[in-house]
Design a protein around this motif. Sequence first.
Motif, short mmCIF file in Angstrom:
data_model
loop_
_atom_site.label_atom_id
_atom_site.label_comp_id
_atom_site.label_asym_id
_atom_site.label_seq_id
_atom_site.Cartn_x
_atom_site.Cartn_y
_atom_site.Cartn_z
N ILE A 40 19.74 31.31 43.10
CA ILE A 40 18.61 31.92 43.79
C ILE A 40 17.35 31.39 43.11
O ILE A 40 17.15 31.59 41.91
N VAL A 41 16.50 30.72 43.89
CA VAL A 41 15.27 30.14 43.35
C VAL A 41 14.10 30.98 43.84
O VAL A 41 13.92 31.18 45.04
N VAL A 42 13.30 31.49 42.88
CA VAL A 42 12.15 32.34 43.19
C VAL A 42 10.89 31.77 42.55
O VAL A 42 10.97 31.03 41.56
N ASP A 43 9.74 32.12 43.11
CA ASP A 43 8.48 31.64 42.57
C ASP A 43 7.38 32.63 42.94
O ASP A 43 7.58 33.53 43.74
N SER A 44 6.21 32.45 42.33
CA SER A 44 5.02 33.24 42.67
C SER A 44 3.79 32.46 42.26
O SER A 44 3.88 31.46 41.54
N ASP A 45 2.64 32.93 42.69
CA ASP A 45 1.38 32.26 42.33
C ASP A 45 1.17 32.25 40.83
O ASP A 45 0.59 31.33 40.29
N ALA A 46 1.65 33.28 40.15
CA ALA A 46 1.47 33.39 38.70
C ALA A 46 2.62 32.76 37.93
O ALA A 46 2.66 32.82 36.70
N GLY A 47 3.59 32.18 38.64
CA GLY A 47 4.77 31.65 37.98
C GLY A 47 5.80 32.76 37.80
O GLY A 47 5.58 33.90 38.19
N VAL A 48 6.93 32.41 37.21
CA VAL A 48 8.02 33.36 37.03
C VAL A 48 8.42 33.36 35.56
O VAL A 48 8.66 32.30 34.99
N GLN A 49 8.50 34.53 34.98
CA GLN A 49 8.89 34.68 33.58
C GLN A 49 10.40 34.83 33.47
O GLN A 49 11.06 35.30 34.39
N LEU A 50 10.94 34.46 32.33
CA LEU A 50 12.37 34.58 32.07
C LEU A 50 12.86 36.01 32.23
O LEU A 50 13.93 36.26 32.80
N ASP A 51 12.09 36.98 31.75
CA ASP A 51 12.47 38.39 31.87
C ASP A 51 12.59 38.81 33.33
O ASP A 51 13.48 39.58 33.70
N GLU A 52 11.69 38.30 34.19
CA GLU A 52 11.76 38.61 35.61
C GLU A 52 13.05 38.07 36.22
O GLU A 52 13.69 38.75 37.03
N CYS A 53 13.42 36.87 35.83
CA CYS A 53 14.67 36.27 36.34
C CYS A 53 15.87 37.09 35.89
O CYS A 53 16.79 37.34 36.68
N ALA A 54 15.88 37.54 34.64
CA ALA A 54 16.99 38.32 34.12
C ALA A 54 17.11 39.66 34.85
O ALA A 54 18.21 40.07 35.25
N GLU A 55 15.98 40.35 35.06
CA GLU A 55 16.01 41.63 35.77
C GLU A 55 16.45 41.45 37.21
O GLU A 55 17.25 42.23 37.73
N LEU A 56 15.93 40.42 37.86
CA LEU A 56 16.30 40.14 39.24
C LEU A 56 17.79 39.79 39.34
O LEU A 56 18.47 40.22 40.27
N SER A 57 18.30 39.08 38.36
CA SER A 57 19.72 38.72 38.33
C SER A 57 20.59 39.98 38.25
O SER A 57 21.60 40.11 38.97
N ARG A 58 20.22 40.92 37.40
CA ARG A 58 20.98 42.17 37.27
C ARG A 58 20.97 42.95 38.59
O ARG A 58 22.01 43.44 39.04
N GLU A 59 19.79 43.05 39.19
CA GLU A 59 19.68 43.80 40.45
C GLU A 59 20.44 43.11 41.58
O GLU A 59 21.13 43.76 42.37
N ALA A 60 20.32 41.79 41.66
CA ALA A 60 21.02 41.03 42.71
C ALA A 60 22.53 41.15 42.52
O ALA A 60 23.28 41.29 43.50
#
Length: 190
Positions: A40-60
Amino acid sequence: MSTTQSERLRGLLEPLVAARDLDLEEIEVTPAGKSRVLRIVVDSDAGVQLDECAELSREASKILDDTDVMGGAPYTLEVTSPGADRPLTELRHYRRAVGRLIKARLHEGGEVVARIVAADDTGLDLEVPGVKGRKPTARRVAFDEIAKARVELEFNPKPSRAAASQDAQSTEHDQPENDAHENDENKEEA
């Protein structure tokens, strides 16, 4: 990945990603031996932090475990950002790359390597670097002229002339304030 599986994954994951103010750029399922990898590839205007990826991975992972969208075969879940040299395919990608050097292959043939100065709904304002000591030149390229574009990695990025001009103006505006501050300090010492 079948269209049905792709659509089901997007339907499950897009609200989860959007709730974090991220864009769902890509969903990819690839075979990996007897298993599969769901990326799953995600992005935002501010970029994506490693912690955000980890939290999103747990929720997904929780959501995917509660459905049969991935079937019974084992898989590995990866949540990641697009990377620095990602292809530029959407207006938001170009806007996020303002100030960066890109290489664009044109439909008419040839390619252009230039720094994005601005991006709007119809195309790009570019600064083409000068060759052999020549000054950079401005160029406008419409999106419909671009066949393929990608950010070029730079190890020592040079500021564009527009950015350098803004820095110079900021320094000029800051100067009187600094002089006034120094004068106040000199008065206090006297």
